[in-house]
Design a protein around this motif. Structure first.
Motif, PDB file in Angstrom:
ATOM      1  N   GLY A   1     -20.453  55.947  22.956  1.00 47.76           N
ATOM      2  CA  GLY A   1     -19.167  55.273  22.946  1.00 47.76           C
ATOM      3  C   GLY A   1     -18.126  55.870  23.875  1.00 47.76           C
ATOM      4  O   GLY A   1     -17.031  55.319  24.006  1.00 47.76           O
ATOM      5  N   LEU A   2     -18.435  56.993  24.524  1.00 45.81           N
ATOM      6  CA  LEU A   2     -17.422  57.638  25.375  1.00 45.81           C
ATOM      7  C   LEU A   2     -16.993  56.779  26.565  1.00 45.81           C
ATOM      8  O   LEU A   2     -15.799  56.742  26.884  1.00 45.81           O
ATOM      9  CB  LEU A   2     -17.935  58.994  25.846  1.00 45.81           C
ATOM     10  N   PRO A   3     -17.918  56.073  27.230  1.00 40.91           N
ATOM     11  CA  PRO A   3     -17.444  55.178  28.300  1.00 40.91           C
ATOM     12  C   PRO A   3     -16.501  54.102  27.777  1.00 40.91           C
ATOM     13  O   PRO A   3     -15.550  53.706  28.464  1.00 40.91           O
ATOM     14  CB  PRO A   3     -18.745  54.567  28.841  1.00 40.91           C
ATOM     15  N   ILE A   4     -16.734  53.646  26.552  1.00 41.89           N
ATOM     16  CA  ILE A   4     -15.851  52.649  25.951  1.00 41.89           C
ATOM     17  C   ILE A   4     -14.480  53.279  25.690  1.00 41.89           C
ATOM     18  O   ILE A   4     -13.445  52.667  25.941  1.00 41.89           O
ATOM     19  CB  ILE A   4     -16.452  52.115  24.637  1.00 41.89           C
ATOM     20  N   ALA A   5     -14.485  54.517  25.177  1.00 41.77           N
ATOM     21  CA  ALA A   5     -13.223  55.220  24.934  1.00 41.77           C
ATOM     22  C   ALA A   5     -12.442  55.365  26.228  1.00 41.77           C
ATOM     23  O   ALA A   5     -11.218  55.166  26.258  1.00 41.77           O
ATOM     24  CB  ALA A   5     -13.497  56.593  24.324  1.00 41.77           C
TER      25      ALA A   5
ATOM     26  N   VAL B   1      -8.587  56.758  18.874  1.00 41.02           N
ATOM     27  CA  VAL B   1      -8.962  57.856  17.994  1.00 41.02           C
ATOM     28  C   VAL B   1     -10.458  57.751  17.728  1.00 41.02           C
ATOM     29  O   VAL B   1     -10.931  56.764  17.169  1.00 41.02           O
ATOM     30  CB  VAL B   1      -8.186  57.808  16.660  1.00 41.02           C
ATOM     31  N   VAL B   2     -11.203  58.742  18.153  1.00 42.04           N
ATOM     32  CA  VAL B   2     -12.649  58.757  17.940  1.00 42.04           C
ATOM     33  C   VAL B   2     -12.944  59.193  16.503  1.00 42.04           C
ATOM     34  O   VAL B   2     -12.362  60.155  16.002  1.00 42.04           O
ATOM     35  CB  VAL B   2     -13.336  59.717  18.939  1.00 42.04           C
ATOM     36  N   VAL B   3     -13.851  58.448  15.845  1.00 35.52           N
ATOM     37  CA  VAL B   3     -14.288  58.787  14.492  1.00 35.52           C
ATOM     38  C   VAL B   3     -15.801  58.941  14.546  1.00 35.52           C
ATOM     39  O   VAL B   3     -16.521  57.987  14.816  1.00 35.52           O
ATOM     40  CB  VAL B   3     -13.895  57.699  13.474  1.00 35.52           C
ATOM     41  N   SER B   4     -16.287  60.159  14.302  1.00 30.88           N
ATOM     42  CA  SER B   4     -17.711  60.410  14.526  1.00 30.88           C
ATOM     43  C   SER B   4     -18.263  61.457  13.570  1.00 30.88           C
ATOM     44  O   SER B   4     -17.550  62.375  13.157  1.00 30.88           O
ATOM     45  CB  SER B   4     -17.935  60.881  15.971  1.00 30.88           C
ATOM     46  N   ALA B   5     -19.556  61.286  13.221  1.00 31.36           N
ATOM     47  CA  ALA B   5     -20.243  62.283  12.394  1.00 31.36           C
ATOM     48  C   ALA B   5     -20.592  63.517  13.219  1.00 31.36           C
ATOM     49  O   ALA B   5     -20.848  64.586  12.659  1.00 31.36           O
ATOM     50  CB  ALA B   5     -21.508  61.680  11.783  1.00 31.36           C
ATOM     51  N   SER B   6     -20.624  63.381  14.542  1.00 27.53           N
ATOM     52  CA  SER B   6     -20.850  64.527  15.425  1.00 27.53           C
ATOM     53  C   SER B   6     -19.491  65.147  15.727  1.00 27.53           C
ATOM     54  O   SER B   6     -18.742  64.636  16.563  1.00 27.53           O
ATOM     55  CB  SER B   6     -21.527  64.079  16.722  1.00 27.53           C
TER      56      SER B   6
ATOM     57  N   GLY C   1     -10.256  60.500  27.281  1.00 30.02           N
ATOM     58  CA  GLY C   1      -8.955  59.901  27.056  1.00 30.02           C
ATOM     59  C   GLY C   1      -8.589  59.683  25.604  1.00 30.02           C
ATOM     60  O   GLY C   1      -7.546  59.074  25.312  1.00 30.02           O
ATOM     61  N   ALA C   2      -9.431  60.152  24.680  1.00 30.34           N
ATOM     62  CA  ALA C   2      -9.131  59.962  23.261  1.00 30.34           C
ATOM     63  C   ALA C   2      -7.871  60.724  22.868  1.00 30.34           C
ATOM     64  O   ALA C   2      -7.684  61.873  23.249  1.00 30.34           O
ATOM     65  CB  ALA C   2     -10.307  60.414  22.401  1.00 30.34           C
ATOM     66  N   ALA C   3      -7.016  60.075  22.082  1.00 32.12           N
ATOM     67  CA  ALA C   3      -5.774  60.705  21.635  1.00 32.12           C
ATOM     68  C   ALA C   3      -5.980  61.551  20.393  1.00 32.12           C
ATOM     69  O   ALA C   3      -5.128  62.372  20.043  1.00 32.12           O
ATOM     70  CB  ALA C   3      -4.729  59.628  21.347  1.00 32.12           C
ATOM     71  N   GLY C   4      -7.111  61.355  19.716  1.00 28.18           N
ATOM     72  CA  GLY C   4      -7.386  62.107  18.494  1.00 28.18           C
ATOM     73  C   GLY C   4      -8.845  62.024  18.116  1.00 28.18           C
ATOM     74  O   GLY C   4      -9.624  61.278  18.714  1.00 28.18           O
ATOM     75  N   PHE C   5      -9.210  62.798  17.108  1.00 28.98           N
ATOM     76  CA  PHE C   5     -10.606  62.862  16.657  1.00 28.98           C
ATOM     77  C   PHE C   5     -10.600  63.064  15.140  1.00 28.98           C
ATOM     78  O   PHE C   5      -9.918  63.949  14.621  1.00 28.98           O
ATOM     79  CB  PHE C   5     -11.338  64.022  17.334  1.00 28.98           C
TER      80      PHE C   5
END
Length: 223
Positions: free
Chosen positions: A61-65, A76-81, A94-98
């Motif tokens: 999903g990083l290219p989408i972000a 804001v990325v939401v991930s199990a990793s 470019g994500a503003a948060g995690f």
């Protein structure tokens, strides 16, 4: 002020959970399952923030972000990793948060609101309606899972692989058990999903054993 949050996740259970948590806290929610739907929603609805799962249909999903962050909407990325390398890659995209999965139901909405500039005081502990909704969601998941296992167990080995019912059910179990913090159930469900999507009919007996084990675990979780 626009208070719409766009949730991008291909797991219906996670979409439902995030929708409940955010709507209970006064936010509007639009949930989509693909990057294509997300791009259309960003153009039309101009959400105040975007929650993005890093694993959409097995793709990164990083290219989408990176693309969505160009819209000036906080992503804001939401991930199990949630290791530091993944967080750093998300920031670089470019994500503003995690936010790490499984999310904390008590703090999730406020974590999201930090990126809207509208983080209000936490709700009172004794009358938090999210607890009741989460309990109902968990009960619904367990009932549905047990019904699916009963239906699948009644099938012949050939019928188990004749459509996507087994794989789709296992995928839902993976998502819901991840939310609930059930690592053993998540691992077993993920294994069943992999075998089902590969049409491994030669592993039919093993899959039935796994379904029986999952059924026992789901039944125990209802107690």
């Amino acid at each position: 002020m626009n208070q719409t949050v766009l949730v991008i996740d291909d797991d219906p259970a996670i979409q439902q959970l995030f929708t409940i948590l955010l709507k209970t806290d006064g936010l509007d929610v639009r949930a989509v399952a693909s990057a294509e739907e997300a791009k259309r929603s960003v153009d039309v609805e101009r959400p105040a923030a975007i929650l993005l799962d890093l694993n959409l249909g097995g793709s990164d999903g990083l290219p989408i972000a990176r693309e969505l962050s160009q819209s000036q909407t906080p992503v804001v990325v939401v991930s199990a990793s949630s290791d530091e390398e993944t967080r750093e890659r998300a920031r670089a995209a470019g994500a503003a948060g995690f936010i790490a999965k499984p999310v904390n139901p008590r703090t999730f909405a406020n974590e999201v609101k930090q990126h809207l500039g509208a983080n209000g005081p936490p709700q009172a502990e004794a009358v938090d309606p999210r607890e009741l909704r989460l309990r109902r969601l968990r009960e619904q998941f367990l009932e549905t899972a047990l019904a699916s296992i009963a239906q699948l167990s009644a099938r012949s080995d050939e019928a188990l692989f004749s459509d996507t019912l087994l794989a789709d059910a296992a995928h839902r179990w993976v998502g819901a058990s991840s939310i609930e913090g059930m690592p053993d159930i998540e691992a077993a469900a993920r294994e069943v999903e992999t075998l089902a999507r590969a049409k491994r009919i030669d592993r039919g007996a093993y899959i039935r054993e796994r379904l029986s084990w999952l059924g026992a675990q789901f039944e125990a979780s209802r107690s």
